[in-house]
Write a protein that holds these residues in place. Structure first.
Motif, PDB file in Angstrom:
ATOM      1  N   UNK C 120      15.907 -15.624   1.929  1.00  0.00           N
ATOM      2  CA  UNK C 120      16.934 -15.897   0.940  1.00  0.00           C
ATOM      3  C   UNK C 120      18.324 -15.495   1.412  1.00  0.00           C
ATOM      4  N   UNK C 121      18.385 -14.368   2.119  1.00  0.00           N
ATOM      5  CA  UNK C 121      19.705 -13.825   2.374  1.00  0.00           C
ATOM      6  C   UNK C 121      20.152 -14.038   3.808  1.00  0.00           C
ATOM      7  N   UNK C 122      21.465 -13.975   3.997  1.00  0.00           N
ATOM      8  CA  UNK C 122      22.015 -14.090   5.338  1.00  0.00           C
ATOM      9  C   UNK C 122      22.614 -12.787   5.809  1.00  0.00           C
ATOM     10  N   UNK C 123      22.376 -11.714   5.074  1.00  0.00           N
ATOM     11  CA  UNK C 123      22.929 -10.425   5.468  1.00  0.00           C
ATOM     12  C   UNK C 123      22.417 -10.035   6.840  1.00  0.00           C
ATOM     13  N   UNK C 124      23.284  -9.439   7.652  1.00  0.00           N
ATOM     14  CA  UNK C 124      22.822  -9.016   8.979  1.00  0.00           C
ATOM     15  C   UNK C 124      21.815  -7.886   8.923  1.00  0.00           C
ATOM     16  N   UNK C 125      21.737  -7.212   7.766  1.00  0.00           N
ATOM     17  CA  UNK C 125      20.804  -6.095   7.682  1.00  0.00           C
ATOM     18  C   UNK C 125      19.458  -6.518   7.131  1.00  0.00           C
ATOM     19  N   UNK C 126      19.232  -7.801   7.005  1.00  0.00           N
ATOM     20  CA  UNK C 126      18.040  -8.207   6.267  1.00  0.00           C
ATOM     21  C   UNK C 126      16.754  -7.793   6.935  1.00  0.00           C
ATOM     22  N   UNK C 127      16.783  -7.548   8.259  1.00  0.00           N
ATOM     23  CA  UNK C 127      15.527  -7.151   8.899  1.00  0.00           C
ATOM     24  C   UNK C 127      15.100  -5.757   8.498  1.00  0.00           C
ATOM     25  N   UNK C 128      16.004  -4.995   7.902  1.00  0.00           N
ATOM     26  CA  UNK C 128      15.608  -3.668   7.455  1.00  0.00           C
ATOM     27  C   UNK C 128      14.844  -3.693   6.160  1.00  0.00           C
ATOM     28  N   UNK C 129      14.870  -4.823   5.447  1.00  0.00           N
ATOM     29  CA  UNK C 129      14.230  -4.884   4.130  1.00  0.00           C
ATOM     30  C   UNK C 129      12.727  -4.631   4.183  1.00  0.00           C
ATOM     31  N   UNK C 130      11.982  -5.366   5.027  1.00  0.00           N
ATOM     32  CA  UNK C 130      10.548  -5.083   5.043  1.00  0.00           C
ATOM     33  C   UNK C 130      10.246  -3.670   5.517  1.00  0.00           C
ATOM     34  N   UNK C 131      11.113  -3.129   6.398  1.00  0.00           N
ATOM     35  CA  UNK C 131      10.888  -1.765   6.854  1.00  0.00           C
ATOM     36  C   UNK C 131      11.073  -0.793   5.700  1.00  0.00           C
ATOM     37  N   UNK C 132      12.071  -1.037   4.855  1.00  0.00           N
ATOM     38  CA  UNK C 132      12.263  -0.161   3.704  1.00  0.00           C
ATOM     39  C   UNK C 132      11.052  -0.226   2.781  1.00  0.00           C
ATOM     40  N   UNK C 133      10.537  -1.441   2.571  1.00  0.00           N
ATOM     41  CA  UNK C 133       9.345  -1.556   1.732  1.00  0.00           C
ATOM     42  C   UNK C 133       8.164  -0.827   2.358  1.00  0.00           C
ATOM     43  N   UNK C 134       8.062  -0.883   3.706  1.00  0.00           N
ATOM     44  CA  UNK C 134       6.947  -0.179   4.358  1.00  0.00           C
ATOM     45  C   UNK C 134       7.049   1.310   4.112  1.00  0.00           C
ATOM     46  N   UNK C 135       8.260   1.864   4.244  1.00  0.00           N
ATOM     47  CA  UNK C 135       8.412   3.300   4.013  1.00  0.00           C
ATOM     48  C   UNK C 135       8.011   3.620   2.579  1.00  0.00           C
ATOM     49  N   UNK C 136       8.368   2.721   1.658  1.00  0.00           N
ATOM     50  CA  UNK C 136       8.010   2.934   0.264  1.00  0.00           C
ATOM     51  C   UNK C 136       6.504   3.010   0.099  1.00  0.00           C
ATOM     52  N   UNK C 137       5.801   2.033   0.661  1.00  0.00           N
ATOM     53  CA  UNK C 137       4.353   2.030   0.489  1.00  0.00           C
ATOM     54  C   UNK C 137       3.703   3.204   1.202  1.00  0.00           C
ATOM     55  N   UNK C 138       4.198   3.530   2.387  1.00  0.00           N
ATOM     56  CA  UNK C 138       3.588   4.651   3.109  1.00  0.00           C
ATOM     57  C   UNK C 138       3.805   5.950   2.334  1.00  0.00           C
ATOM     58  N   UNK C 139       4.991   6.125   1.726  1.00  0.00           N
ATOM     59  CA  UNK C 139       5.230   7.322   0.923  1.00  0.00           C
ATOM     60  C   UNK C 139       4.293   7.373  -0.266  1.00  0.00           C
ATOM     61  N   UNK C 140       4.072   6.234  -0.912  1.00  0.00           N
ATOM     62  CA  UNK C 140       3.130   6.190  -2.027  1.00  0.00           C
ATOM     63  C   UNK C 140       1.754   6.629  -1.554  1.00  0.00           C
ATOM     64  N   UNK C 141       1.376   6.152  -0.379  1.00  0.00           N
ATOM     65  CA  UNK C 141       0.068   6.515   0.149  1.00  0.00           C
ATOM     66  C   UNK C 141      -0.011   8.004   0.443  1.00  0.00           C
ATOM     67  N   UNK C 142       1.095   8.574   0.939  1.00  0.00           N
ATOM     68  CA  UNK C 142       1.117  10.010   1.197  1.00  0.00           C
ATOM     69  C   UNK C 142       0.859  10.767  -0.094  1.00  0.00           C
ATOM     70  N   UNK C 143       1.544  10.360  -1.168  1.00  0.00           N
ATOM     71  CA  UNK C 143       1.383  11.081  -2.429  1.00  0.00           C
ATOM     72  C   UNK C 143      -0.062  11.017  -2.900  1.00  0.00           C
ATOM     73  N   UNK C 144      -0.666   9.844  -2.711  1.00  0.00           N
ATOM     74  CA  UNK C 144      -2.005   9.669  -3.255  1.00  0.00           C
ATOM     75  C   UNK C 144      -3.061  10.377  -2.430  1.00  0.00           C
ATOM     76  N   UNK C 145      -2.874  10.420  -1.102  1.00  0.00           N
ATOM     77  CA  UNK C 145      -3.984  10.863  -0.265  1.00  0.00           C
ATOM     78  C   UNK C 145      -3.893  12.301   0.195  1.00  0.00           C
ATOM     79  N   UNK C 146      -2.845  13.014  -0.134  1.00  0.00           N
ATOM     80  CA  UNK C 146      -2.744  14.384   0.355  1.00  0.00           C
ATOM     81  C   UNK C 146      -3.113  15.365  -0.729  1.00  0.00           C
ATOM     82  N   UNK C 147      -3.596  16.533  -0.265  1.00  0.00           N
ATOM     83  CA  UNK C 147      -4.128  17.483  -1.231  1.00  0.00           C
ATOM     84  C   UNK C 147      -3.157  18.559  -1.644  1.00  0.00           C
ATOM     85  N   UNK C 148      -2.205  18.894  -0.820  1.00  0.00           N
ATOM     86  CA  UNK C 148      -1.344  20.015  -1.163  1.00  0.00           C
ATOM     87  C   UNK C 148      -0.176  19.526  -2.020  1.00  0.00           C
TER      88      UNK C 148
END
Lengths: 488, 313, 217
Positions: C120-148
């Protein structure tokens, strides 16, 4: 900012600040809070009357860059302030089984007032990102009050609440950013781009796929806060372990504020995408919530958790209502109002029961009608209202909901809702019977004076009856206008 | 004709350099640990010594035991002619392919594991099973990290990959490039039996992986295996260096270019060997059940590298 | 804005993802705090870079990010960690190798989700978008799977970083007032969580979330 709006928002903030600044004299602070919330209630009533007189323009007060109060905001502000006033009038004794401690009292007044303040901001502000900030602030302030008595159960409940709701809220912010990103990509950076009126106006030119993704995030995020299943896991613990005053506020109005946020976003997304998308999602989550809430009611052994699961069920009904078009939205908003009153009534009565019996188990609370005749009756009325019995208001709203389902052709939803309501009715009344009748436990003192608290709760009952028997014309008009805030 | 002459000379040069590389790493480690250490050309003497000794072979060993040193040595030599060490293989033969190189090396490892089992010695079996665990985890990473490069170049041919990187230096800064390099470096440590996966200088059998498999070898067989392993290290390092930092490689057959190619190869290999030496001095050997953690991490890095190059085109 | 800008943004975002993966890989809490600190510094550097090429207001945001998330919060985390020093994520709900594999699946998922935006976008930073989403999902996974509990808090903080990255990369930052409000929320949220960790430790004598399992149906 107009004067009415200031009178609405300032008192809880002022009371909270006073509680922070003043260490002793907490009873005085309590009275100041109560009077402040009464002022807010008066202001919200004024807002409601103004918004109905404003006609098609739909704004109660002239909109500024940040604030905008239309019928939906006014309705919710009314609910919030009413429930807050009832809760505060009951004083803190309803929440504390222990002897009073000054520090805890102070904590309580600081954070409860802040909680009310943030909820009021969330419904009156028009910048969606700042609305998000306010809702996150409600999580934080309410989480601070839950572990007021530092027991293992309350610490666990508040930790779960804080973590799960913060995660949910973070997802909602991701959805907000996505929608804003879409807006910026099509329209460029405009001041006021995050006001939901601007978003709604620009919605037809935004990309449907992106908005759908954003709405999915927003629904999951704010749905966590609203207690929609399957993100509801924090709800029974938090609402059961909190002091009853706070539980009344959380169950009665905080869930409604989260649904308000969902409703606002639904209006934006529906302007871009065919409404069947949001309707399907809302319907799905709603049905799952009603199913899970109802079935969890059957096996309940603690009465406060029972009330909490009932909240899950009712929020599911609200979600289904929002998915059924204008008729359903009317039913949903009416249901929100009724539920706020009935749930707060039930929780406050439950608090008084807890204070007397010192146990949360249904099995250990017997002979309620003999031990506390007034409170027992009020509690029974609350539960009967919650299961949807006439002459109380929830009967009307649930009837309207089923009617909306039938009118829009969704017979299976109507059937499912009826079956589940019947199940909930059976379970709740069964539990209630066990509590009301029978021999009182030996350690409990019998008899109750008809005091100030009982009178206040009776007023709530009166409101429920009025809403149920005759839906007053002004209220109906207010709700009809509010529907336009959700379904343009 | 002369092109094929160079393709023969390149493995000879590699054969000549390989023991020196291993010796250099050992010497640098010793110096870092405040020891004098053997001189860097000690491995040459060791290999010569081993060739003069008698090979003692167990009665129960089969033909695999005798064949393995030749397979290991042979595959290493062939791969040394395929990878860009001094000269980029210019003809688009199948021989220039990345996967051929990787799987030829794997063939050598496979035979080595079999040979470890062949003698019936318990340490051999233990080493073979450990090696297979490690290799099973490094295989996907090797493939992925090279695929990351191949995707941006549009071909798995070495010359194409190198040409692409030289043509677009900015891409060398890209995260895909860097992540693939890190992943390949970790895999190098695992496949060639360096710390933190395996200690090459241990004498305690229960801590060995690679050494346990070759425990039964002696004489010329051991010499061939040692030389083959050294060559494997050189090949991996050459891959890492010349695929990711290809400047200095010769494209033509001019003697000047070849000389520059040789010099740059020595410099890059020396730098990487120094990195290995420093790393080996700093870290301790991982316990075996923690090795999969390290290798999964490198796998994820390689996967990220592929993601960055693939979905961003 | 040329290829160098895009590359830098991608590099920074990938770095943030790698720091999130470190939490899944390592077992000690000091390593987590260092990873979070690196992530916040990378985020601040990215914001400043985007500010250099775009809106100058982002410099203030970068400064706030650095002060708050790069210095203050890691210091508070370290104080907490020294107080509860023996906590190590020795046996999380999902072990390390499987966690890393699941993280890679989440990264792929985030890339798939991100395809419609990048188109959709022509922003030069657009390749960072999926990476930001990945960090989001990985952080969610950290919260769910860690015990401390302290690891869960770090996961939550990384989630906030991911959303800040999303805002910077996708929209070149949201209006300043909003950023300020979000900061305040993040700070308050973190402080409250910190208070709760002390509550948990006082009440349960451990930071193991396993112990917080008394409330059932």
């Amino acid at each position: 900012m107009s004067l009415i709006l200031a009178v609405l928002l300032a008192p809880p903030l002022g009371a909270s600040s006073l509680a922070i600044l003043v260490r002793p004299y907490q009873r005085f602070v309590g009275w100041v809070s109560t009077i402040g919330v009464a002022l807010s209630l008066a202001a919200s009533i004024a807002l409601c009357t103004t918004v109905m007189g404003a006609g098609p323009q739909q704004e109660a007060v002239p909109a500024t860059a940040l604030w905008r109060v239309d019928a939906l905001s006014a309705l919710l502000a009314l609910c919030v302030t009413f429930v807050a006033l009832v809760a505060m009038l009951l004083g803190r004794r309803a929440g504390h089984p222990d002897r009073e401690e000054l520090a805890r009292t102070r904590y309580f007044w600081i954070f409860t007032n802040a909680f009310v303040f943030t909820m009021l901001i969330a419904v009156t502000i028009q910048n969606v990102a700042l609305m998000w900030v306010a809702i996150e602030a409600t999580t934080i302030t309410s989480a601070m009050v839950i572990p007021l008595t530092r027991t293992k159960a309350s610490v666990e409940a508040s930790w779960k609440y804080l973590l799960i709701c913060s995660v949910g809220i973070a997802l909602a912010f991701a959805g907000t950013v996505l929608a804003y990103f879409d807006f910026v990509a099509t329209a460029g950076e405009v001041p006021g781009a995050l006001n939901w009126t601007v978003l709604r106006g620009a919605a037809p030119s935004l990309h449907p796929a992106l908005l759908q993704l954003a709405f999915a995030f927003l629904l999951i995020g704010y749905g966590t806060k609203a207690g929609l299943a399957p993100m509801h896991t924090w709800l029974p613990d938090a609402h059961a372990e909190a002091p009853s005053l706070v539980s009344a506020l959380m169950s009665g109005v905080l869930l409604a504020v989260a649904m308000y946020a969902i409703g606002r976003w639904k209006a934006v997304v529906d302007a871009a995408v065919d409404s069947s998308f949001t309707n399907r999602l809302l319907m799905g989550f709603g049905v799952v919530s009603v199913v899970i809430g109802t079935f969890s009611l059957v096996i309940q052994r603690h009465y406060k958790r029972m009330l909490a699961y009932s909240s899950v069920e009712h929020m599911g009904l609200v979600s289904i209502g929002l998915a059924l078009g204008p008729l359903g939205a009317f039913a949903a908003l009416l249901h929100t109002m009724n539920h706020a009153v009935a749930k707060s009534l039930s929780f406050l009565a439950a608090g008084r029961i807890l204070h007397r019996y010192d146990t949360t188990e249904i099995g250990k609370v017997t002979g309620l009608l003999r031990v506390m005749p007034w409170t027992g009756a009020l509690f029974a009325i609350g539960i009967l209202a919650l299961v949807g019995l006439p002459p109380f208001g929830l009967f009307v709203s649930e009837f309207l909901l089923v009617r909306a389902a039938v009118v829009t052709g969704r017979f299976w939803v109507a059937g499912l809702v009826l079956v589940l309501l019947l199940t909930a009715f059976t379970s709740l009344v069964h539990h209630l019977n066990r509590m009301l009748y029978g021999e009182p436990p030996p350690a409990v003192t019998i008899g109750e004076r008809r005091g100030w608290s009982v009178t206040v709760l009776a007023v709530s009952v009166g409101v429920l009856i009025v809403l149920g028997v005759t839906l007053p014309r002004p209220v109906a008009a207010l709700i009809t206008q509010s529907v336009r805030g959700v379904i343009p | 004709m002369s092109r094929y002459a160079v393709l023969v000379v390149q493995p000879l040069v590699a054969l000549g350099l390989a023991p020196g590389l291993v010796g250099f790493v050992r010497w640098l480690k010793a110096r870092l640990q405040s020891r004098r250490g053997a001189p860097p050309w000690q491995p040459y003497f060791e290999i010569r010594k081993l060739f003069g000794k008698e090979a003692v072979v167990s009665h129960t060993a089969s033909w695999i035991f005798r064949a393995t040193p030749f397979v290991v040595f042979g595959t290493s030599v062939v791969v040394a002619s395929l990878v860009p060490l001094i000269l980029v293989p210019a003809s688009p033969l199948v021989a220039g392919d990345v996967f051929a190189a990787v799987y030829l090396l794997l063939l050598g490892t496979f035979f080595l594991a079999l040979a470890g089992l062949d003698t019936g010695s318990p340490f051999g079996g233990m080493g073979a099973s450990r090696e297979m665990t490690v290799v099973a985890l490094t295989e996907p990473t090797v493939a992925l990290s090279i695929v990351a490069l191949a995707l941006s170049a549009g071909s798995t041919n070495f010359s194409q990959i190198v040409a692409r990187t030289i043509a677009e230096p900015a891409a060398a800064l890209g995260p895909g490039h860097l992540l693939a390099f890190i992943a390949l470096f970790v895999v190098t440590l695992a496949e060639t039996g360096r710390l933190p996966v395996d200690n090459p200088s241990t004498h305690l059998e229960l801590t060995m992986i690679h050494e346990a498999m070759v425990l039964e070898y002696s004489g010329p067989y051991l010499a061939l295996i040692e030389w083959g392993s050294a060559l494997k290290l050189l090949v991996f390092l050459a891959l890492a260096a010349n695929l990711f930092i290809p400047w200095g490689l010769a494209f033509a057959l001019a003697p000047g270019a070849l000389a520059i190619g040789l010099a740059s190869a020595i410099v890059k290999l020396g730098a990487l060997a120094a990195t290995i030496a420093v790393l080996e001095t700093r870290v301790a050997k991982l316990r075996l059940f923690r090795v999969p953690e390290l290798l999964s991490a490198s796998f994820v890095l390689a996967l990220l590298a592929v993601m960055s190059t693939f979905l961003v085109r | 804005m040329g290829g160098a800008f895009s590359q830098l943004v991608m590099l920074g975002s990938s770095g943030m993802l790698v720091t999130a993966l470190i939490v899944l890989w390592r077992k000690g809490v000091p390593a987590y705090i260092t990873a979070y600190r690196w992530q916040s510094w990378l985020l601040a550097a990215l914001t400043a870079t985007v500010g250099y090429y775009g809106d100058g207001q982002l410099y203030w945001v970068a400064g706030l990010l650095l002060g708050l998330k790069g210095v203050a919060i890691p210091a508070l985390l370290r104080t907490m960690q020294r107080r509860f020093g023996t906590e190590r994520e020795a046996a999380p709900y999902v072990n390390t190798e499987v966690s890393l594999l699941i993280a890679s699946v989440l990264v792929v998922f985030a890339y798939l989700l991100g395809r419609p935006w990048m188109a959709v976008t022509q922003l030069p930073t657009r390749q960072g978008l999926p990476l930001a989403m990945s960090v989001l999902f990985v952080s969610l996974f950290i919260i769910v799977s860690r015990k401390k509990a302290i690891t869960q808090v770090i996961g939550f903080l990384m989630l906030e970083n991911a959303i800040a990255l999303l805002a910077v990369v996708g929209t070149f930052g949201v209006p300043f007032l909003v950023e300020f409000g979000v900061f305040l929320d993040a700070l308050m949220g973190f402080l409250v969580m910190q208070i709760f960790i002390y509550h948990i430790h006082d009440t349960f004598d451990t930071l193991d979330v396993d112990a917080l399992a008394r409330l059932r149906h």
